[in-house]
Design a protein around this motif. Structure first.
Motif, short mmCIF file in Angstrom:
data_model
loop_
_atom_site.label_atom_id
_atom_site.label_comp_id
_atom_site.label_asym_id
_atom_site.label_seq_id
_atom_site.Cartn_x
_atom_site.Cartn_y
_atom_site.Cartn_z
N LEU A 177 28.05 14.25 8.68
CA LEU A 177 27.92 15.30 9.28
C LEU A 177 28.34 16.21 8.33
N TYR A 178 27.49 17.10 7.94
CA TYR A 178 27.55 18.15 6.90
C TYR A 178 27.35 19.39 7.27
N GLU A 179 27.58 20.55 6.45
CA GLU A 179 27.21 21.91 6.90
C GLU A 179 26.88 22.54 5.48
N ALA A 180 25.65 23.27 5.57
CA ALA A 180 25.03 24.03 4.41
C ALA A 180 25.53 25.64 4.84
N VAL A 181 25.99 25.97 3.79
CA VAL A 181 26.22 27.37 3.47
C VAL A 181 25.53 28.25 2.63
N ASN A 182 24.98 29.21 3.09
CA ASN A 182 24.08 30.13 2.23
C ASN A 182 24.94 31.30 1.73
N LEU A 183 24.62 32.16 0.74
CA LEU A 183 25.12 33.19 0.35
C LEU A 183 25.59 34.30 0.86
N ARG A 184 24.78 34.61 2.09
CA ARG A 184 25.08 35.55 3.04
C ARG A 184 26.14 34.89 4.07
N GLY A 185 26.58 33.60 4.03
CA GLY A 185 27.69 33.33 4.91
C GLY A 185 27.21 32.53 6.20
N GLY A 186 25.90 32.40 6.22
CA GLY A 186 25.20 31.62 7.23
C GLY A 186 25.61 30.23 6.98
N ARG A 187 25.80 29.44 8.30
CA ARG A 187 26.29 28.13 8.13
C ARG A 187 25.17 27.39 9.17
#
Length: 139
Positions: free
Chosen positions: A17-27
């Motif tokens: 189980l993983y979480e991707a995070v973008n530069l705008r804070g979206g998860r």
């Protein structure tokens, strides 16, 4: 970072189980497809379909808001001597626009919008089709 750069960071939450995070804070959580979270392959399919859906939506909705806007992305997973990959990728649009001049204008531009997205605008499908190499490194 320049305007052309894109970046996501992946953090392990637990095994599988993983979480991707973008530069705008979206998860966005994803995993091994054993639970309800998306698998990486499903994320790829969603990225291709989503990218072209956005293009088509922005072009057609300038003329008329759709009554129905649904996009389905399918593919077949292949395992052979070349390794795992997807084949037979297909994006299918199911759109409806209201009767009247605006709806007619949206219906008329629709084939061109789909073609423009596929041949030029959608960064995701263009990257896949052009076969851009992926450089994998250890830090």
């Amino acid at each position: 970072m320049d305007d052309s750069a894109r970046r996501v960071e992946i953090e392990r939450l637990e095994k599988g189980l993983y979480e991707a995070v973008n530069l705008r804070g979206g998860r966005l959580r994803f995993g091994t497809a054993e639970g309800a979270d998306f698998s990486p392959v499903e994320l790829l399919l969603a990225a291709i379909a989503g990218c072209t859906a956005i293009d088509v939506d922005f072009i057609t909705s300038k003329r008329s808001e759709p009554e129905r806007f649904s996009v389905t992305m399918t593919a077949s997973k292949v395992r052979d001597s070349q390794g795992n990959r997807l084949e037979d990728l297909q994006v299918e649009f199911d759109l409806a626009f209201p009767e009247g001049e605006a709806g007619t204008a949206a219906r008329e531009i629709l084939p061109s919008a789909v073609q423009r997205s596929h041949e030029r605008l959608c960064t995701v499908s263009r990257t896949v089709e052009l076969g851009t190499p992926v450089d994998v490194r250890l830090r």
